[in-house]
Design an enzyme around this catalytic site. Structure first.
Site, PDB file in Angstrom:
ATOM      1  CE1 TYR A 221      40.989  40.809  33.348  1.00 17.95           C
ATOM      2  CE2 TYR A 221      40.106  42.273  32.739  1.00 17.95           C
ATOM      3  CZ  TYR A 221      40.575  41.344  32.130  1.00 17.95           C
ATOM      4  OH  TYR A 221      40.624  40.555  31.398  1.00 17.95           O
ATOM      5  CG  ASP A 306      48.002  41.278  34.905  1.00 12.31           C
ATOM      6  OD1 ASP A 306      46.648  40.894  34.441  1.00 12.31           O
ATOM      7  OD2 ASP A 306      48.795  41.956  34.122  1.00 12.31           O
ATOM      8  CB  ILE A 308      48.369  44.702  31.495  1.00 10.55           C
ATOM      9  CG1 ILE A 308      48.302  44.426  30.493  1.00 10.55           C
ATOM     10  CG2 ILE A 308      47.787  44.814  32.284  1.00 10.55           C
ATOM     11  CD1 ILE A 308      47.173  43.721  29.811  1.00 10.55           C
ATOM     12  CE  LYS A 344      43.953  46.702  29.191  1.00  8.92           C
ATOM     13  NZ  LYS A 344      41.844  46.766  28.619  1.00  8.92           N
TER      14      LYS A 344
END
Lengths: 510, 438
Positions: A221, A306, A308, A344
């Site tokens: 990312y 992470d 998410i 998200k």
């Protein structure tokens, strides 16, 4: 010596008028050149940004409009070195694409020739559900009408900076639900932050000193470059993954990167993972999670996971959280920290809700204090407690979201397949990772960016080039499909076809 | 039996283990005492009264009335149109309507004597974040900021902890009502130089916390001149600007710049927030207003770590752009704070206690130096402990604000009802009577 003799000549009045004037002039010129080279760089002046309502990139930093860089009178007062590097205009194609898309946004009816945005991982598929919930429930959920009395006191005053216990409880329940009920989250181990962005930064501040580094699998990312490096001074060391094994992480590669970095004198403090992965969309298997934990224990480093996109699954694979693995085995929990957020899975990036979940009391203690710089706004906390506690709504939302994600993913990937563009195997996320390497003129970053440019300016679609994600293989592009409606897919495919038709001819003829 | 917590073998950062968060100081220790035994009007009348928290609770009814009458502010209207865009909106420029509302609110507070361009406003989740962010931008680790004493204890943490920047105090004292003088500024600058610290800026709070007084025009001119001479930045934290008891007494650095035709403006940055004036610290709304384009750009990018919820931006944009509401609020809030101030000053005077003449803020600066055994910090802390444990009032000792003169205390008066304030004043009165007798 050669300079001195003519000077002597000047002084002694010989042969000298020419030298007498030339040499001082030359010296003066060189002095100016030297001063010019060594003057501190004049900071670029950007005027106050024209206000656009262009959606912000969760992923990367933006620059204000590149088109008007007139110089105002900039004071000579200095800003910090940290700031100077952040202030530089960002020439990344990623931003150019986003600017273009927001200046000329596609609309099926009102602007059918506009740029279609596939570069922003936003989920627009289930807003109808949330809007319905809002219109049915919003009356009292912000201002907290208790017994018919409006009471702002509860949300106006100072709240615990790391979030109210009510919201932590609600988030713990939601996270558990999202992850299939396989793990329970303890509210007391949670620290809430204004989005996942400060969650990552805060963890970096807690786990590493300036000059230390984290290992991060590529492609990753793009926002990590900002989140980790901007203010903490911590470095990111890429651990390259390849298409041959569908961009899976290998412990060998981790080990190599660790040793290399150590040889150069940089201390590695941890590994930064995203699981589900962004931009590839694959998952870390249970075995891989064990292996990573073993590796971390062996090197005595931290693991940040992470997660998410944990609630944005469309595949049939099972998502396994780092927390679940820790629950079951006897791993040292003190080195594991999980990041989550509602941007998200619940499509609420504007509301700024992120989570640090840790098993390390000292990290929690420090992180709690640091949340004063990035707390969740109280009215938002109250609204979300209401929403997340509505079990029936959440159940319906999660089910419907998964179904619609699956549908869009299938349609989009099939569409790309029809153009001979295959995607990496993936089970989650709001995007697919497409291999367009056959369509680039030269197998290089340059070739990739040329294709990106063609897709943007000829095809009028904005996608994220793999180089922006530090992918070591050129030609891969992240395409987010959750901002589209079904009817938009054929339009996208047609535009891709149009943009590359000359290329394919070229390839065919060579 | 003590529970052994096994120390984690995996290391933490210096930031994580540092004590710069300052939570071991008396400023925060008093809060702990309060948390353990909080006063309550009916259920705990002998508890500790919290007078160490600068929170404004005097005007909640005005906010509630607005929200009651304007449901569109908290619901995006019937059927929630605009909700979708709002929920997705995470642009670090912030909602334009909200920036415009903030600019206009800031102008109203200054009686229209200064203009604010909405495009120069950078939004942060609270002034705490705004101050830290500016510090990251204006100074490198190891550099220094000059701050007049006494100052808000939170600065030690907010400006130094993650940034690695130092604070060098500009000493002010009661001989001239703690005003900032060119001599004091110069002395601080020299002191920083002698420690090999590069001074990057001067940060003032106007109106001052903890003094509760505005900075005079002449002093502001001198401070700006000083910043120009040394070629450093000037940060003006104007978080209490709407809490001046009379609108004409507050002079913003923005007004000084205006009269100078904005010459030298690129070194000036104003911090503002809705936590004090609007009594909404839970909403987490702060702003940086900078006259420096580069700072605006950089601050905006950095604000990614501390964005304001778009839901909150929408709500406040509606509220603050309602001229009727904002004008009435500013006026009424001022009147009520002024009344509270008069009440506490009178009450303290009756008990034989003098305060610095104040004209703003949510607190007064009380002089208890006559009560000290010795004019030392230790005596001040001993007195503070007595007041905390026997009188059961949590007030902030001047030493936690780095005041160079012992014996001064900051006393907050806006975070409680009038009745509670009366009780607090009674306790002080009794305490002073007892001391007289002994």
């Amino acid at each position: 010596m050669r300079l001195i003799v003519p000077l002597q000549g000047v002084v002694q009045g010989r042969g000298g008028l020419i030298f007498g004037s030339l040499i001082p002039c030359a010296l003066f010129y060189f002095l100016q050149l030297y001063l010019k080279r060594h003057r501190s760089p004049k900071p670029q002046s950007n005027p106050p940004s024209p206000t656009t309502s262009s959606p912000k990139l969760a992923e990367m930093t933006r620059t204000s409009s590149r088109s008007n860089l007139f110089s105002r009178s900039i004071g000579q007062v200095r800003i910090s070195s940290r700031a100077i590097s952040i202030a530089k205009p960002n020439e990344s194609p990623y931003y150019i694409g986003l600017d273009k898309a927001s200046e000329d946004p596609y609309d099926r009816l009102s602007n059918p020739d506009g740029v279609i945005q596939l570069g922003l991982s936003e989920n627009r598929l289930c807003f109808d559900l949330i809007e319905k919930w809002m219109s049915e429930n919003l009356g009292h959920s912000i201002t907290g009408r208790d017994n018919g009395e409006l009471n702002i006191n509860g949300i106006a005053t100072y709240q615990p900076f790391d979030g109210t216990m009510e919201l932590k409880l609600a988030m713990a329940g939601f996270m558990s639900h999202i992850m299939g009920g396989a793990v329970t989250f303890e509210p007391s181990q949670m620290v809430l932050t204004a989005g996942a962005t400060p969650a990552i930064e805060t963890l970096c501040f807690c786990l590493a000193d300036q000059g230390n580094a984290f290992l991060v699998p590529t492609p990753y990312y793009p926002g990590f470059d900002r989140d980790v490096k901007f203010r903490t001074g911590v470095e990111l060391i890429p651990v390259h993954c390849r298409s041959t094994d569908n961009f899976a992480l290998s412990i060998t590669a981790l080990d190599q990167a660790f040793n290399q970095t150590r040889k150069h004198g940089t201390k590695i403090r941890g590994i930064l993972l995203s699981n589900p992965a962004n931009p590839v969309g694959n998952l870390l298997s249970r075995e891989m999670l064990y292996a990573i934990l073993d590796f971390a224990r062996e090197k005595n480093i931290h693991v940040i996971s992470d997660e998410i996109f944990a609630g944005s699954m469309y595949g049939n694979e099972e998502f396994v959280s780092m927390a679940e693995v820790l629950d079951s085995e006897g791993f040292d929990k003190n080195r594991v920290h999980i990041v989550y957020g509602l941007s998200k899975d619940l499509s609420l990036p504007g509301f700024r809700v992120g989570v640090i979940y840790s098993f390390n009391e000292n990290v929690l203690a420090a992180a709690r204090k640091l949340t004063r710089f990035s707390s969740v706004s109280a009215p938002t906390q109250r609204l979300l407690v209401s929403m997340l506690s509505d079990a029936r709504f959440i159940e319906e939302y999660i089910k419907t979201n998964k179904r619609r994600l699956q549908n869009m993913h299938a349609l989009f990937v099939a569409g790309l397949k029809g153009l001979n563009i295959r995607c990496a195997d993936s089970s989650a996320g709001l995007y697919c990772w497409a291999d367009m390497s056959k369509l680039i003129s030269s197998y290089s970053e340059k070739g990739e960016l040329e294709l990106w440019d063609k897709l943007l300016n000829v095809g009028k679609i904005n996608v994220t080039p793999g180089s922006a994600c530090h992918c070591i293989e050129p030609g891969w592009f992240r395409c987010c499909f959750t901002t589209l409606a079904e009817e938009d897919i054929p339009v996208v495919l047609e535009r891709i076809r149009k943009a590359v038709e000359n290329t394919t001819d070229l390839l065919n003829s060579s | 039996m003590a529970i052994e917590i096994e120390q984690p073998r995996v290391g933490l950062s210096k930031v994580a283990v540092s004590k710069t968060h300052g939570e071991d100081s008396p400023y925060f220790a008093g809060w702990k005492a309060y948390d353990e035994n909080p006063y309550h009007e009916t259920s705990n009348q002998s508890g500790v009264i919290q007078m160490g928290l600068a929170e404004n609770q005097v005007s909640f009814d005005l906010l509630e009335k607005y929200l009651e009458e304007h449901s569109e502010a908290s619901s995006w209207g019937k059927g929630a149109p605009g909700f979708r865009e709002n929920a997705l909106f995470q642009d670090y420029h912030g909602l334009k309507s909200f920036r415009q509302a903030m600019a206009s609110f800031m102008e109203q507070i200054r009686g229209g004597r200064a203009k604010f361009d909405p495009d120069r406003i950078v939004l942060t989740a609270g002034a705490t974040a705004a101050n830290e962010l500016l510090t990251f931008i204006l100074a490198d680790p190891g550099d220094a900021l000059l701050i007049p004493t006494p100052y808000y204890p939170g600065f030690d943490r907010d400006l130094r902890w993650r940034t690695g920047v130092n604070i060098v105090p500009i000493h002010c004292d009661s001989s001239n009502n703690f005003q900032i003088t060119p001599e004091a500024m110069e002395a601080a600058y020299q002191s920083a130089e002698s420690m090999n610290l590069k001074v990057r800026g001067i940060l003032i709070t106007n109106p001052s916390n903890p003094l509760g007084a505005t900075i005079q025009r002449s002093a502001l001119e001198q401070i700006l001149d000083f910043a120009v001479n040394k070629n450093i930045h000037l940060v003006s934290d104007e978080i209490y600007s709407g809490s001046t008891f009379s609108s004409s007494e507050f002079i913003s650095i923005a007004e000084i710049l205006e009269t100078r035709g904005y010459k030298d403006a690129e070194r000036v940055h104003i911090v503002y927030s809705l936590s004090k004036d609007l009594g909404l610290p839970g909403f987490r709304v702060g702003t940086i207003y900078s006259y420096n384009d580069q700072v605006v750009t950089t601050a905006r990018r950095m604000s990614s770590f501390t964005l304001i919820s778009s839901q909150t931006q929408h709500l406040l944009a509606c509220m603050l752009s309602n001229k009727e509401f904002s004008e009435n609020y500013i006026k009424t809030n001022r009147e009520r704070l002024s009344k509270r101030y008069d009440m506490i000053i009178k009450g303290l005077k009756k008990a034989g206690i003098e305060c610095l003449k104040g004209n703003a803020g949510l607190f007064c600066w009380m002089n208890l130096s006559p009560l000290l055994e010795k004019p030392t910090r230790e005596s001040e802390l001993a007195l503070w402990k007595v007041i905390l444990n026997e009188v059961k009032l949590n007030i902030s000792p001047g030493s936690s604000c780095h005041c160079s003169e012992p014996g001064w205390f900051r006393v907050c008066f806006a975070n409680m009802s009038e009745q509670t304030l009366e009780i607090a004043l009674e306790r002080i009165h009794k305490f002073m009577e007892q001391r007289k007798r002994n």
